[in-house]
Design a protein around this motif. Structure first.
Motif, PDB file in Angstrom:
ATOM      1  N   THR A  58       0.953  -1.221  -0.047  1.00  0.00           N
ATOM      2  CA  THR A  58       0.169   0.032   0.037  1.00  0.00           C
ATOM      3  C   THR A  58       0.824   1.380   0.102  1.00  0.00           C
ATOM      4  N   ALA A  59       2.013   1.036  -0.123  1.00  0.00           N
ATOM      5  CA  ALA A  59       2.925   2.278   0.344  1.00  0.00           C
ATOM      6  C   ALA A  59       2.706   2.704  -1.455  1.00  0.00           C
ATOM      7  N   PHE A  60       2.566   2.083  -2.476  1.00  0.00           N
ATOM      8  CA  PHE A  60       1.463   2.744  -3.637  1.00  0.00           C
ATOM      9  C   PHE A  60       0.186   2.092  -4.468  1.00  0.00           C
ATOM     10  N   LEU A 111      11.936  -4.734  -2.352  1.00  0.00           N
ATOM     11  CA  LEU A 111      12.271  -4.100  -1.550  1.00  0.00           C
ATOM     12  C   LEU A 111      13.648  -4.734  -0.832  1.00  0.00           C
ATOM     13  N   LEU A 112      13.273  -6.540  -0.907  1.00  0.00           N
ATOM     14  CA  LEU A 112      14.645  -6.653  -0.516  1.00  0.00           C
ATOM     15  C   LEU A 112      16.443  -5.679  -0.716  1.00  0.00           C
ATOM     16  N   ALA A 113      16.023  -5.920  -2.048  1.00  0.00           N
ATOM     17  CA  ALA A 113      17.077  -5.078  -2.981  1.00  0.00           C
ATOM     18  C   ALA A 113      17.746  -3.842  -2.709  1.00  0.00           C
ATOM     19  N   ALA A 114      16.468  -3.141  -2.487  1.00  0.00           N
ATOM     20  CA  ALA A 114      16.738  -1.823  -1.465  1.00  0.00           C
ATOM     21  C   ALA A 114      17.273  -2.019  -0.471  1.00  0.00           C
ATOM     22  N   GLU A 115      16.955  -2.709  -0.017  1.00  0.00           N
ATOM     23  CA  GLU A 115      17.935  -2.537   2.076  1.00  0.00           C
ATOM     24  C   GLU A 115      19.768  -3.427   1.505  1.00  0.00           C
ATOM     25  N   LEU A 116      19.433  -4.164   0.405  1.00  0.00           N
ATOM     26  CA  LEU A 116      20.504  -4.579   0.477  1.00  0.00           C
ATOM     27  C   LEU A 116      21.906  -3.789   0.082  1.00  0.00           C
ATOM     28  N   ARG A 153      11.057   2.831  -2.020  1.00  0.00           N
ATOM     29  CA  ARG A 153      11.483   2.466  -0.309  1.00  0.00           C
ATOM     30  C   ARG A 153      13.058   2.876   0.099  1.00  0.00           C
ATOM     31  N   LEU A 154      13.887   3.151  -1.207  1.00  0.00           N
ATOM     32  CA  LEU A 154      15.145   3.740  -1.259  1.00  0.00           C
ATOM     33  C   LEU A 154      14.690   5.390  -0.677  1.00  0.00           C
ATOM     34  N   LEU A 155      13.892   5.852  -1.103  1.00  0.00           N
ATOM     35  CA  LEU A 155      13.527   7.325  -0.926  1.00  0.00           C
ATOM     36  C   LEU A 155      13.302   7.433   0.859  1.00  0.00           C
ATOM     37  N   SER A 156      13.072   6.543   0.985  1.00  0.00           N
ATOM     38  CA  SER A 156      12.305   6.516   2.405  1.00  0.00           C
ATOM     39  C   SER A 156      13.436   5.991   3.403  1.00  0.00           C
ATOM     40  N   MET A 157      14.149   5.631   2.662  1.00  0.00           N
ATOM     41  CA  MET A 157      15.553   5.365   4.066  1.00  0.00           C
ATOM     42  C   MET A 157      16.705   6.678   3.837  1.00  0.00           C
ATOM     43  N   GLY A 158      16.011   7.627   2.923  1.00  0.00           N
ATOM     44  CA  GLY A 158      16.740   8.802   3.592  1.00  0.00           C
ATOM     45  C   GLY A 158      17.439   9.202   1.881  1.00  0.00           C
ATOM     46  N   LEU A 159      17.620   8.435   0.372  1.00  0.00           N
ATOM     47  CA  LEU A 159      18.018   9.367  -0.199  1.00  0.00           C
ATOM     48  C   LEU A 159      17.369  10.055  -0.674  1.00  0.00           C
ATOM     49  N   ASP A 160      18.121  11.359  -1.915  1.00  0.00           N
ATOM     50  CA  ASP A 160      17.679  12.337  -2.333  1.00  0.00           C
ATOM     51  C   ASP A 160      17.431  12.159  -3.748  1.00  0.00           C
ATOM     52  N   ARG A 161      18.068  11.364  -4.837  1.00  0.00           N
ATOM     53  CA  ARG A 161      17.706  10.824  -5.842  1.00  0.00           C
ATOM     54  C   ARG A 161      17.830   9.755  -6.598  1.00  0.00           C
TER      55      ARG A 161
END
Length: 368
Positions: A58-60, A111-116, A153-161
């Motif tokens: 539901t993030a999208f 989502l796992l890839a983003a964490e990795l 997910r990448l953006l929620s982890m603090g990435l800007d771009r």
């Protein structure tokens, strides 16, 4: 930076959308089997994709849609109202046994890839790349939109771009919908002109967030090389992304039945190689790809490129046996090149004025 990692799952093995559907073929399992046969996929670089929970989706996607997708899998049927509202149970997005679990696993892999890659790194998630899914409905063989969920997910982890590069034969309409007007996501899509979903025109910049290049029929390696060097790389470099997501659909090669483009898989591998140097984080997904042999070969070569393995001129017998065992509902068998090699011969040609003009128009519009 950690070494490249590969994400897969057993859910893809034997899972088919239907006997005559374009996704009636084995794709991710064939890539896994080929890479293992080549000795390229030891246990320490393989990660099993989790299944994304409904709350993560539901993030999208809307809660109603996720619930409808789960209910359709459980019942193996949909009502006319659900078909009309959510696009489930159609010819493109049929009811099948794993219709929630399979796309939820692909999304979980993203989502796992983003964490990795949180601290830097490279991940290949060939089951991902489902770029047509919309918030409240399935579309274009895509029940869930894995790229959107992964980028969010990448953006929620603090990435800007995050730079999103899409070289699938079909335009990434679901991703464009999600990030229209975004200052955090730059979308660059090269896709066939006049092809479904009939979006991504040259003058469509998604509220300033996208560069769209519709390619003419017969678009070949030399034309792609021009687009890569003059458009894709400058656009990514100018954005200075913290991460790059490459949707590496395999349907722009000559032998694919759902496009009229003429690339070799070498164009895709070159894109993987050059983008890797432009950001500390790279996620490469799958996407389209409807010829079992070309898709398995292309994505296996993606992994070889990421992991630094040499691609031989002729495959060893165990790898040839895997390609030889693939089947397809269409008539005919491929020639020796698709059964015995991984790398296509280059597919060059004269660069047409319409391609040069489109590239220079986008460069001027975006001050590249």
């Amino acid at each position: 930076m950690a070494g490249p990692l590969f994400i897969g799952s057993r859910i893809y093995r034997g899972s088919r959308y239907g006997r005559l559907h374009p996704l009636s073929i084995e794709r991710v399992p064939a890539v896994i089997d080929l890479c293992r046969a080549m000795g390229w996929l030891p246990a320490e670089v393989y990660r099993t994709s989790p299944r994304a929970k409904a709350a993560a989706l539901t993030a999208f996607h809307t809660e109603d849609y996720v619930a409808a997708l789960q209910a359709a899998e459980a019942a193996q049927a949909v009502t006319p109202d659900v078909r009309d509202r959510h696009g489930l149970g159609t010819l493109s997005n049929p009811v099948f046994a794993e219709m929630f679990r399979r796309p939820a696993t692909a999304a979980g892999g993203g989502l796992l890839a983003a964490e990795l890659v949180a601290r830097g790194g490279v991940v290949h998630n060939p089951g991902g790349g489902t770029h047509h899914g919309m918030p409240d409905r399935a579309s274009g063989f895509c029940y869930l939109n894995e790229p959107v969920l992964t980028i969010r997910r990448l953006l929620s982890m603090g990435l800007d771009r995050v730079a999103y590069v899409d070289i699938d034969a079909h335009h990434c309409d679901g991703v464009a919908h999600a990030f229209h007007g975004s200052e955090s996501v730059r979308m660059i899509s090269v896709h066939e002109a006049g092809r479904w979903p009939f979006t991504g025109a040259l003058d469509d910049d998604a509220g300033g967030a996208a560069l769209n290049l519709p390619a003419p029929k017969g678009f070949h390696d030399d034309e792609f090389a021009l687009v890569l060097e003059r458009l894709i790389l400058p656009a990514v470099e100018a954005f200075r992304p913290d991460a790059i997501f490459l949707q590496c659909g395999a349907d722009a090669v000559t032998e694919d039945p759902l496009s009229r483009l003429a690339l070799s898989n070498g164009s895709h591998w070159r894109t993987v190689r050059v983008l890797r140097a432009l950001a500390p984080r790279l996620i490469v997904s799958g996407g389209g790809g409807y010829n079992p042999w070309t898709t398995a070969r292309l994505w296996s070569g993606v992994w070889a490129t990421l992991a630094g393995h040499e691609i031989p001129d002729r495959l060893p017998e165990p790898a040839r046996a895997i390609l030889g065992a693939l089947d397809w509902s269409r008539r005919g068998r491929p020639g020796p090149a698709l059964l015995e090699t991984l790398a296509d011969a280059p597919r060059p040609g004269a660069i047409r004025d319409e391609v040069r003009t489109a590239v220079e128009t986008l460069r001027a519009r975006h001050a590249l």
